[in-house]
Design a protein around this motif. Structure first.
Motif, PDB file in Angstrom:
ATOM      1  N   ASN A 164      -5.802  -7.274   0.619  1.00 27.73           N
ATOM      2  CA  ASN A 164      -4.902  -8.383   0.305  1.00 27.73           C
ATOM      3  C   ASN A 164      -5.644  -9.546  -0.342  1.00 27.73           C
ATOM      4  O   ASN A 164      -5.125 -10.188  -1.268  1.00 27.73           O
ATOM      5  N   LEU A 165      -6.849  -9.822   0.117  1.00 24.70           N
ATOM      6  CA  LEU A 165      -7.638 -10.874  -0.518  1.00 24.70           C
ATOM      7  C   LEU A 165      -7.969 -10.496  -1.959  1.00 24.70           C
ATOM      8  O   LEU A 165      -7.875 -11.330  -2.871  1.00 24.70           O
ATOM      9  N   PHE A 166      -8.335  -9.241  -2.171  1.00 29.01           N
ATOM     10  CA  PHE A 166      -8.667  -8.798  -3.527  1.00 29.01           C
ATOM     11  C   PHE A 166      -7.460  -8.936  -4.454  1.00 29.01           C
ATOM     12  O   PHE A 166      -7.576  -9.454  -5.572  1.00 29.01           O
ATOM     13  N   TYR A 167      -6.278  -8.502  -3.997  1.00 29.40           N
ATOM     14  CA  TYR A 167      -5.086  -8.612  -4.837  1.00 29.40           C
ATOM     15  C   TYR A 167      -4.744 -10.078  -5.110  1.00 29.40           C
ATOM     16  O   TYR A 167      -4.295 -10.416  -6.216  1.00 29.40           O
ATOM     17  N   ALA A 168      -4.956 -10.932  -4.117  1.00 25.47           N
ATOM     18  CA  ALA A 168      -4.687 -12.360  -4.314  1.00 25.47           C
ATOM     19  C   ALA A 168      -5.618 -12.947  -5.373  1.00 25.47           C
ATOM     20  O   ALA A 168      -5.174 -13.702  -6.258  1.00 25.47           O
ATOM     21  N   PHE A 214       0.821 -13.017  -7.683  1.00 26.99           N
ATOM     22  CA  PHE A 214       0.226 -12.270  -6.574  1.00 26.99           C
ATOM     23  C   PHE A 214       1.182 -11.181  -6.097  1.00 26.99           C
ATOM     24  O   PHE A 214       0.761 -10.039  -5.849  1.00 26.99           O
ATOM     25  N   HIS A 215       2.446 -11.516  -5.978  1.00 26.21           N
ATOM     26  CA  HIS A 215       3.448 -10.552  -5.523  1.00 26.21           C
ATOM     27  C   HIS A 215       3.503  -9.348  -6.466  1.00 26.21           C
ATOM     28  O   HIS A 215       3.497  -8.187  -6.023  1.00 26.21           O
ATOM     29  N   LEU A 216       3.537  -9.612  -7.763  1.00 31.62           N
ATOM     30  CA  LEU A 216       3.611  -8.522  -8.740  1.00 31.62           C
ATOM     31  C   LEU A 216       2.334  -7.690  -8.759  1.00 31.62           C
ATOM     32  O   LEU A 216       2.383  -6.456  -8.845  1.00 31.62           O
ATOM     33  N   VAL A 217       1.184  -8.346  -8.680  1.00 33.78           N
ATOM     34  CA  VAL A 217      -0.091  -7.623  -8.651  1.00 33.78           C
ATOM     35  C   VAL A 217      -0.164  -6.749  -7.408  1.00 33.78           C
ATOM     36  O   VAL A 217      -0.611  -5.587  -7.462  1.00 33.78           O
ATOM     37  N   HIS A 218       0.290  -7.280  -6.281  1.00 36.60           N
ATOM     38  CA  HIS A 218       0.284  -6.513  -5.034  1.00 36.60           C
ATOM     39  C   HIS A 218       1.172  -5.281  -5.173  1.00 36.60           C
ATOM     40  O   HIS A 218       0.785  -4.164  -4.786  1.00 36.60           O
ATOM     41  N   LEU A 219       2.360  -5.461  -5.723  1.00 37.00           N
ATOM     42  CA  LEU A 219       3.270  -4.336  -5.936  1.00 37.00           C
ATOM     43  C   LEU A 219       2.640  -3.273  -6.836  1.00 37.00           C
ATOM     44  O   LEU A 219       2.762  -2.074  -6.583  1.00 37.00           O
ATOM     45  N   ALA A 220       1.973  -3.727  -7.876  1.00 38.80           N
ATOM     46  CA  ALA A 220       1.450  -2.792  -8.872  1.00 38.80           C
ATOM     47  C   ALA A 220       0.169  -2.100  -8.440  1.00 38.80           C
ATOM     48  O   ALA A 220      -0.033  -0.908  -8.709  1.00 38.80           O
ATOM     49  N   MET A 221      -0.734  -2.818  -7.760  1.00 41.84           N
ATOM     50  CA  MET A 221      -2.056  -2.277  -7.475  1.00 41.84           C
ATOM     51  C   MET A 221      -2.165  -1.560  -6.128  1.00 41.84           C
ATOM     52  O   MET A 221      -2.952  -0.624  -5.984  1.00 41.84           O
ATOM     53  N   SER A 222      -1.394  -1.992  -5.128  1.00 43.66           N
ATOM     54  CA  SER A 222      -1.574  -1.425  -3.787  1.00 43.66           C
ATOM     55  C   SER A 222      -1.249   0.066  -3.676  1.00 43.66           C
ATOM     56  O   SER A 222      -1.803   0.732  -2.789  1.00 43.66           O
ATOM     57  N   PRO A 223      -0.392   0.648  -4.536  1.00 42.78           N
ATOM     58  CA  PRO A 223      -0.166   2.088  -4.401  1.00 42.78           C
ATOM     59  C   PRO A 223      -1.379   2.961  -4.709  1.00 42.78           C
ATOM     60  O   PRO A 223      -1.405   4.124  -4.316  1.00 42.78           O
TER      61      PRO A 223
END
Length: 342
Positions: A51-55, A251-260
């Protein structure tokens, strides 16, 4: 790093880690401050490393790779195309890094790989009969495009003052708190969407495309039907309603895109050295791909526990799951028999 020190393989060669899947302690009673603090701030917990990385990625992308707000007051092909290319590059680097090491270089072979087989290269369930090619087509053609569309609408709304914009100078505590809550909101939204697309008609025509990946790899994470992408990325609409800063939306969009990507590697660990490895935390979701009707969410909010769909990887959990399936199927047969003409 010896995988047998952390788990075991069954007769078919499928790997199961010794460590069972856990849900976050934030909503457990009685509330245990020390346990929650370790989960929040410890390595492999809520903040670190993912989560820190995605932020940080989201903040960086907003500061240096997003067109000026003045330019985004009108929809123009130029800045929208730039965002699509930026998003595609981000996905290529992140998903591609996992795929290159684990599936092209096969740097650790099948060590810590749940399914000992490699992605399909001759399966008519996939475009061009190739799982990786199929996954990448859906990820870029549909995923990046729909992500970009949501992002473009979001920036247009912010740029024109149609949504409330909170300033850092005026509300620093609110901005930080909102950043911390976004992954939890994301999980609740994902659970609701995920349960919806498991409704039989939506599963058959929409979500089954993603579940063709019974042996997922990194690119499987964003391999979805366009309808599923529309639902999946719709969580960013939160920022069209709730006062926020554009960095929250980024951050929300990056989290959605990268976390999978790490969630679909198919490996328990990405080995960095003889004594070090990055935990992927993807066993819970691997079990979802294996059994279909368990582990709809990730566990920060224990929704699967609350709604009876949690599977921690143990034999006891499998027995509970099978009993639930058996009872459900018996109920369906009884209902069908009652409805049948005598």
């Amino acid at each position: 790093m010896d995988e047998s020190a952390y788990g075991s393989r069954d007769r078919r060669g499928h790997y199961t880690p010794d460590r069972l899947v856990r849900t976050g302690p934030l909503f457990e009673l009685p509330f245990r401050p020390r346990v929650v603090a370790r989960w929040l701030f410890g390595w492999g917990g809520y903040l670190w490393p993912y989560n820190l990385f995605y932020a940080l990625v989201g903040i960086g992308v907003w500061l240096w790779l997003t067109p000026p707000m003045e330019r985004m007051r009108d929809f123009e092909a130029g800045w929208i195309a730039f965002i699509w290319l930026r998003n595609a590059g981000l996905i290529l680097l992140w998903f591609g890094a996992f795929h290159l090491r684990l599936y092209v270089q096969r740097a650790q072979g099948t060590r810590f790989k749940y399914n000992p087989n490699w992605p399909s290269t001759d399966n008519d369930a996939f475009l061009f009969r190739d799982q990786t090619v199929d996954n990448m087509i859906w990820a870029f053609g549909s995923g990046v495009t729909i992500w970009t569309a949501y992002e473009a609408v979001t920036w247009w709304l912010f740029a024109n003052g149609y949504v409330p914009w909170v300033s850092w100078a005026g509300h620093p505590v609110y901005i930080v708190a909102f950043m911390l809550l976004i992954p939890l909101f994301r999980e609740v939204h994902f659970y609701l969407v995920h349960r919806l697309i498991h409704v039989p008609v939506l599963y058959r025509y929409v979500h089954s495309l993603h579940h063709n990946n019974v042996n997922p790899g990194p690119w499987s994470g964003l391999s979805m039907h366009p309808v599923e992408h529309l639902l999946y990325f719709s969580g960013v609409a939160l920022h069209w309603i709730v006062p926020s800063h554009p960095v929250h939306a980024m951050f929300h969009l990056v989290h959605l895109a990268m976390s999978p990507a790490p969630g679909h590697t198919g490996f328990e660990k990405v080995v960095a050295g003889e004594d070090s490895a990055l935990d992927t935390h993807c066993f819970a979701h691997y079990l979802h791909h294996k059994y279909f009707e368990v582990n709809y969410a990730d566990g920060g909010v224990p929704l699967d526990r609350w709604f009876g769909t949690f599977h921690d990887g143990s034999r006891e959990a499998e027995e509970r799951m099978n009993a639930r399936f058996k009872a459900r199927n018996a109920k369906r047969r009884a209902k069908a028999a009652k409805a049948a003409p005598s």
